[in-house]
Design a protein around this motif. Sequence first.
Motif, PDB file in Angstrom:
ATOM      1  N   VAL A  73       0.843  -1.112  -0.001  1.00 21.42           N
ATOM      2  CA  VAL A  73      -0.081   0.007   0.129  1.00 21.42           C
ATOM      3  C   VAL A  73       0.996   1.435   0.215  1.00 21.42           C
ATOM      4  CG1 VAL A  73      -1.706   1.369   1.364  1.00 21.42           C
ATOM      5  CG2 VAL A  73      -1.699  -1.120   1.313  1.00 21.42           C
ATOM      6  N   LYS A  75       0.927   5.578   0.434  1.00 24.16           N
ATOM      7  CA  LYS A  75      -0.084   6.504   0.837  1.00 24.16           C
ATOM      8  C   LYS A  75       0.911   7.813   1.003  1.00 24.16           C
ATOM      9  CE  LYS A  75      -0.315   4.849   5.661  1.00 24.16           C
ATOM     10  NZ  LYS A  75       0.006   6.342   6.473  1.00 24.16           N
ATOM     11  N   TRP A 130      -3.554   4.666  -2.019  1.00 28.43           N
ATOM     12  CA  TRP A 130      -4.476   5.415  -1.268  1.00 28.43           C
ATOM     13  C   TRP A 130      -4.380   6.735  -1.641  1.00 28.43           C
ATOM     14  CZ3 TRP A 130      -8.722   4.665   1.133  1.00 28.43           C
ATOM     15  CH2 TRP A 130      -9.364   5.789   2.083  1.00 28.43           C
ATOM     16  N   ASP A 132      -5.753   9.585  -1.656  1.00 24.88           N
ATOM     17  CA  ASP A 132      -6.531  10.723  -0.855  1.00 24.88           C
ATOM     18  C   ASP A 132      -5.996  12.165  -0.858  1.00 24.88           C
ATOM     19  OD1 ASP A 132      -8.544  11.838   0.797  1.00 24.88           O
ATOM     20  OD2 ASP A 132      -7.245  11.549   2.840  1.00 24.88           O
ATOM     21  N   ILE A 150      -7.236   3.701  -5.244  1.00 24.08           N
ATOM     22  CA  ILE A 150      -8.146   3.947  -4.767  1.00 24.08           C
ATOM     23  C   ILE A 150      -8.457   5.385  -4.597  1.00 24.08           C
ATOM     24  CG2 ILE A 150      -9.588   3.580  -2.356  1.00 24.08           C
ATOM     25  CD1 ILE A 150      -7.821   1.356  -1.757  1.00 24.08           C
ATOM     26  N   THR A 152     -11.001   8.971  -3.281  1.00 28.34           N
ATOM     27  CA  THR A 152     -11.713   9.407  -2.180  1.00 28.34           C
ATOM     28  C   THR A 152     -12.592  10.616  -2.515  1.00 28.34           C
ATOM     29  OG1 THR A 152     -10.706  10.987  -0.783  1.00 28.34           O
ATOM     30  CG2 THR A 152     -10.078   8.373  -0.521  1.00 28.34           C
ATOM     31  N   THR A 155     -10.164  13.461  -3.167  1.00 24.97           N
ATOM     32  CA  THR A 155      -9.090  13.480  -4.286  1.00 24.97           C
ATOM     33  C   THR A 155      -9.195  14.347  -5.294  1.00 24.97           C
ATOM     34  OG1 THR A 155      -8.941  10.936  -4.139  1.00 24.97           O
ATOM     35  CG2 THR A 155      -8.286  11.823  -6.188  1.00 24.97           C
ATOM     36  N   SER A 211     -13.013   8.832   2.652  1.00 24.15           N
ATOM     37  CA  SER A 211     -11.538   9.128   3.226  1.00 24.15           C
ATOM     38  C   SER A 211     -11.267   8.663   4.592  1.00 24.15           C
ATOM     39  CB  SER A 211     -11.417  10.438   3.068  1.00 24.15           C
ATOM     40  OG  SER A 211     -12.306  11.306   3.741  1.00 24.15           O
ATOM     41  N   TYR A 214      -9.610   4.505   5.538  1.00 23.95           N
ATOM     42  CA  TYR A 214      -8.380   3.726   5.180  1.00 23.95           C
ATOM     43  C   TYR A 214      -8.102   2.499   6.052  1.00 23.95           C
ATOM     44  CZ  TYR A 214      -3.457   2.910   5.350  1.00 23.95           C
ATOM     45  OH  TYR A 214      -2.080   2.383   5.374  1.00 23.95           O
ATOM     46  N   VAL A 217      -9.728  -0.450   4.736  1.00 30.83           N
ATOM     47  CA  VAL A 217      -9.055  -0.891   3.609  1.00 30.83           C
ATOM     48  C   VAL A 217      -8.053  -1.931   4.227  1.00 30.83           C
ATOM     49  CG1 VAL A 217      -7.538  -0.510   1.734  1.00 30.83           C
ATOM     50  CG2 VAL A 217      -9.480   0.958   1.985  1.00 30.83           C
TER      51      VAL A 217
END
Length: 419
Positions: A73, A75, A130, A132, A150, A152, A155, A211, A214, A217
């Motif tokens: 992942v 982020k 992620w 966001d 992904i 949100t 975004t 959002s 997370y 997820v």
Amino acid sequence: MTAATDDTQNSSNNTEQEASVLFNTEPTDCGHLIGIMTLNTPKSLNALSVDMCQLLAAQLEEWQADDQVVAIVLKGAGDKAFCAGGDIRKLYDSMSTSAPIPNPYATEFFSHEYRLYRQMHFYSKPLILWGDGIIMGGGMGLMAGCSHRIVTERTRFAMPEITIGLFPDASGSWFLQRMPAKTGLFLGLTGAMCNGNDALLANLAEYAVASHDYDAVIQRLKQSDWQTLDSASSSNKFHHNSAHSIGSRALAELPVAELSDSKLATYWQPIQKLMNSGSLADIDALLQSDEALVQLNKDFSEDSWTQRAVATYRHGCPVTAALTYALYHKVADLSIEQVLYLETNVAVHCAANPDFKEGVRALLIDKDKDPQWSRSLADCVSVEGQAYIDKHFANPYPKGEHPLEDWLGEEALGSQYVR
């Protein structure tokens, strides 16, 4: 490595706070690991630096060889941005009139960044973004390189290089070409800001999650049955029991976030008509005329989203517009490796020419927002101007010294799919 890994998580909190990228793992219920990579420069909106590219590349290579790690992942720290572009201050400082061509730091900056994108595009394990908050420039390159994206309700993404005299790099030439109805060309020329629904439409995202979800997820990934993973399916990412398919099933089970309407979906028809109106000079004539835009589509012309995009284009760098238009058509049949090789040429030339330095000065250094561009659009589409634009595509390195030289030969990773 200077960033925290599983072996160094007991080091001082100060070291972790200062690391530009943080790494840790989460154990799954069935005994595997989910790798977590966090861009950790929130004060600069996690702007991508050479150091960050090196750390990410090294950790990806380490986790690639670790059978316990089944997915990664990616982020950003903070709640404002995943990654708002590249950290170009040092690059700006290197662009002196006495700098050699090719500029050594420009070579270092762009080659490390582009090598990371290539590594991500050909990575065998799921790379889950992620996405966001704000995603621009180099962050878009990271987004495009992930296999599972992904978005949100927060975004916001864009390729705003026209405001600084560069061009939509970071593999932008590649992913803008793959958006429907020439919407990618419109985004490259105008730097229009888009939302999560736009990303879903534009082939830049697969999943929409709230959002605040997370942790859900990560929990869903941890609960997935990675024991069914078929190691023989690593060469076929979308085999039923591949890690990619297991990850896809996990993310598809999450509640779908409610996102704002897509402007690209709403206005794809006038955008498509605008982008197919003729040459760049013809497109420019329409974008410069309020009356022509009303005639094209009244709702489109009166939307504040369109008006901001058009204003950005009108105030933006004409050389960037010409490079964006030329690259969009030049790369249509190229692989991701060939695109990144070509983008390296263009980027290094931009670092040696006046507009990139002037754009960064006006927007980020002096912040007067009054760049003095070297050429008008009319200049760029003249015979002399076209020759100037074309020079950006030439290899600026001595024979055999291009930093991505091997990508055009038998060492190209994409060749494995056709041999």
